[in-house]
Design an enzyme around this catalytic site. Structure first.
Site, PDB file in Angstrom:
ATOM      1  N   GLY A   1      -8.503  -2.323   6.751  1.00 32.47           N
ATOM      2  CA  GLY A   1      -9.297  -3.426   6.193  1.00 32.47           C
ATOM      3  C   GLY A   1      -8.934  -4.755   6.823  1.00 32.47           C
TER       4      GLY A   1
ATOM      5  N   CYS B   1      -5.876   5.523   8.179  1.00 32.71           N
ATOM      6  CA  CYS B   1      -5.147   4.663   7.231  1.00 32.71           C
ATOM      7  C   CYS B   1      -4.113   3.889   8.026  1.00 32.71           C
ATOM      8  CB  CYS B   1      -4.487   5.516   6.147  1.00 32.71           C
ATOM      9  SG  CYS B   1      -3.448   4.562   5.016  1.00 32.71           S
TER      10      CYS B   1
ATOM     11  N   HIS C   1     -16.027   0.013   6.827  1.00 33.75           N
ATOM     12  CA  HIS C   1     -15.672  -1.240   6.114  1.00 33.75           C
ATOM     13  C   HIS C   1     -16.891  -2.151   6.004  1.00 33.75           C
ATOM     14  CE1 HIS C   1     -11.257  -0.726   5.979  1.00 33.75           C
ATOM     15  NE2 HIS C   1     -11.470   0.035   7.040  1.00 33.75           N
TER      16      HIS C   1
ATOM     17  N   ASN D   1     -15.178   0.949   2.323  1.00 40.44           N
ATOM     18  CA  ASN D   1     -14.129   0.043   1.837  1.00 40.44           C
ATOM     19  C   ASN D   1     -14.697  -1.372   1.816  1.00 40.44           C
ATOM     20  OD1 ASN D   1     -11.607   1.915   1.933  1.00 40.44           O
ATOM     21  ND2 ASN D   1     -12.607   2.240   3.909  1.00 40.44           N
TER      22      ASN D   1
ATOM     23  N   ASN E   1     -12.602   4.462   9.876  1.00 40.89           N
ATOM     24  CA  ASN E   1     -13.142   4.552   8.508  1.00 40.89           C
ATOM     25  C   ASN E   1     -14.056   3.347   8.290  1.00 40.89           C
ATOM     26  OD1 ASN E   1     -11.107   2.625   8.526  1.00 40.89           O
ATOM     27  ND2 ASN E   1     -10.286   3.196   6.546  1.00 40.89           N
TER      28      ASN E   1
ATOM     29  N   GLU F   1     -10.600  -0.467  -1.997  1.00 38.88           N
ATOM     30  CA  GLU F   1     -10.616   0.666  -1.082  1.00 38.88           C
ATOM     31  C   GLU F   1     -11.449   1.830  -1.609  1.00 38.88           C
ATOM     32  OE1 GLU F   1      -7.300   2.299   0.879  1.00 38.88           O
ATOM     33  OE2 GLU F   1      -6.161   0.433   0.940  1.00 38.88           O
TER      34      GLU F   1
ATOM     35  N   CYS G   1      -4.513  -3.326   2.866  1.00 38.66           N
ATOM     36  CA  CYS G   1      -5.293  -2.271   3.543  1.00 38.66           C
ATOM     37  C   CYS G   1      -5.219  -2.567   5.037  1.00 38.66           C
ATOM     38  CB  CYS G   1      -6.746  -2.286   3.043  1.00 38.66           C
ATOM     39  SG  CYS G   1      -7.808  -1.079   3.863  1.00 38.66           S
ATOM     40  N   GLY G   2      -4.572  -1.684   5.798  1.00 46.48           N
ATOM     41  CA  GLY G   2      -4.362  -1.962   7.226  1.00 46.48           C
ATOM     42  C   GLY G   2      -5.659  -1.952   8.017  1.00 46.48           C
TER      43      GLY G   2
ATOM     44  N   GLN H   1      -2.527   6.689  -1.246  1.00 50.60           N
ATOM     45  CA  GLN H   1      -2.899   7.810  -0.369  1.00 50.60           C
ATOM     46  C   GLN H   1      -1.745   8.822  -0.266  1.00 50.60           C
ATOM     47  OE1 GLN H   1      -3.725   4.499   1.046  1.00 50.60           O
ATOM     48  NE2 GLN H   1      -5.876   4.835   0.475  1.00 50.60           N
TER      49      GLN H   1
ATOM     50  N   ASN I   1       0.911  -1.168   0.000  1.00 54.71           N
ATOM     51  CA  ASN I   1       0.000   0.000   0.000  1.00 54.71           C
ATOM     52  C   ASN I   1       0.938   1.202   0.000  1.00 54.71           C
ATOM     53  OD1 ASN I   1      -2.529   0.996   2.479  1.00 54.71           O
ATOM     54  ND2 ASN I   1      -2.353   1.582   0.340  1.00 54.71           N
TER      55      ASN I   1
HETATM   56  N1  API Z   1      -9.284   4.004   1.500  1.00 51.13           N
HETATM   57  C1  API Z   1      -9.479   4.159   2.958  1.00 51.13           C
HETATM   58  C2  API Z   1      -8.301   4.971   3.568  1.00 51.13           C
HETATM   59  C3  API Z   1      -6.981   4.197   3.542  1.00 51.13           C
HETATM   60  C4  API Z   1      -7.074   2.885   4.246  1.00 51.13           C
HETATM   61  C5  API Z   1      -5.956   1.887   3.962  1.00 51.13           C
HETATM   62  N2  API Z   1      -4.969   2.278   2.974  1.00 51.13           N
HETATM   63  C6  API Z   1      -5.310   1.419   5.255  1.00 51.13           C
HETATM   64  O1  API Z   1      -4.135   1.015   5.248  1.00 51.13           O
HETATM   65  O2  API Z   1      -6.035   1.406   6.289  1.00 51.13           O
HETATM   66  C7  API Z   1     -10.791   4.912   3.205  1.00 51.13           C
HETATM   67  O3  API Z   1     -11.247   5.619   2.318  1.00 51.13           O
HETATM   68  O4  API Z   1     -11.319   4.766   4.320  1.00 51.13           O
END
Ligand code: API
Length: 289
Positions: A233, A75, A172, A203, A170, A221, A230-231, A46, A13
């Site tokens: 995620g 993120c 999911h 996500n 965020n 994402e 995706c962390g 990002q 990522n």
């Molecule tokens: N696309 C995600 C943000 C980045 C999350 C991802 N890159 C991570 O490592 O958590 C969102 O819109 O909520």
């Protein structure tokens, strides 16, 4: 405007990191999009901005923009790279690194093996939701977990998928699949990301359970599309799997870009994420004004 940046990646990522500790750049969404563009810019999933925090006891503010230019709450892979960046650049004064994000304060730690561990906070199980009758949904309780049936309009007509919905700061929506490599991310990903159930979009995670200590995960994402990892995620998928009784409290998450380790004791406990954080190169770029 000519700016300096650092390119980093965490399990594939990838990020453009901007040092705003001495001066704010005040970039517009179009400029974030230019930085993220893999043909006309640097290329990244990002853009991460490092800013000083005015809050007592907090060292930095961590501002995150997706490739589409939208600012988001959290993120996970970026948080590890943020920690690596501020340590390598000598920006950290004390032992601890306390970082303010839109979804609260996180405290990443650099480990002796070079990986970084971040307490991502406790999961939240009720997302801002469109009233279900407005979105044609049929929520049902499956065990102790409220899963949602999403009606997706896909080429072959409409289909119903059951997703576990939660927030790691965020939003999911995670579903279990038999074979993550065969999962229809390109079809279902954008449908779920933009589903009317999620007024702030979402996500979309696709999880294959290998055993109680290992899953394979792909994520479409919000604001980006499929990323190599995706962390947040990975945190959301493990929490969903634990809540559904499919996983133990410590899970290795295989992503296309590398391995993340997620631990969660349940309830209000925070979710712990450990994984790599690597600096790829430094550079400068002329941004459109
Ligand atoms: N696309 C995600 C943000 C980045 C999350 C991802 N890159 C991570 O490592 O958590 C969102 O819109 O909520």
């Amino acid at each position: 405007m000519r700016i300096r940046f650092t390119k980093m990646q965490g399990a594939g990522n990838d990020f453009v990191v901007l040092d705003e500790t001495r001066q704010r750049l005040n970039l517009a969404p179009e400029q974030y999009r230019q930085l993220a563009d893999r043909h006309f810019g640097v290329g990244a999933d990002q853009i991460l901005s490092v800013r000083p925090s005015p809050a007592p006891g907090v060292d930095f503010e961590y501002v995150i923009h997706n490739a589409d230019g939208g600012q988001v709450e959290q993120c996970g892979n970026g948080a590890r790279c943020f920690a690596r960046y501020v340590v390598d650049k000598g920006l950290v004064r004390g032992e601890r690194i306390r970082v303010q994000t839109l979804s609260g304060v996180i405290e990443p730690r650099l480990n002796a093996d070079g990986r970084v561990t971040v307490d991502m906070g406790a999961p939240v199980f009720d997302l801002p939701a469109v009233p279900f009758d407005a979105a044609g949904l049929s929520p049902h309780r499956d065990g102790q977990w409220q899963k949602w049936h999403l009606a997706l309009e896909v080429e072959a007509g409409s289909e119903i998928v059951a997703v576990a919905v939660l927030s790691m700061g965020n939003p999911h929506a995670v579903q279990e699949v038999a074979d993550v490599e065969a999962a229809p991310l390109c079809v279902q990903g954008p449908e779920i990301e933009n589903h009317p159930r999620f007024p702030k979009r979402v996500n979309a995670g696709f999880m294959q359970v290998v055993d109680r200590g290992r899953i394979k995960l792909r994520v479409w994402e919000r604001g980006v599309g499929e990323t190599l990892a995706c962390g947040t995620g990975a945190c959301a998928a493990v929490v969903a799997g634990i809540r559904l009784g499919r996983l133990g409290p410590r899970v290795d998450v295989e992503t296309r870009g590398g391995l993340l380790t997620i631990e969660w004791a349940g309830g209000e406990a925070p979710v712990s994420m450990t994984g790599p954080a690597v600096t790829v190169f430094e550079g400068e770029i002329e941004l459109q004004d």
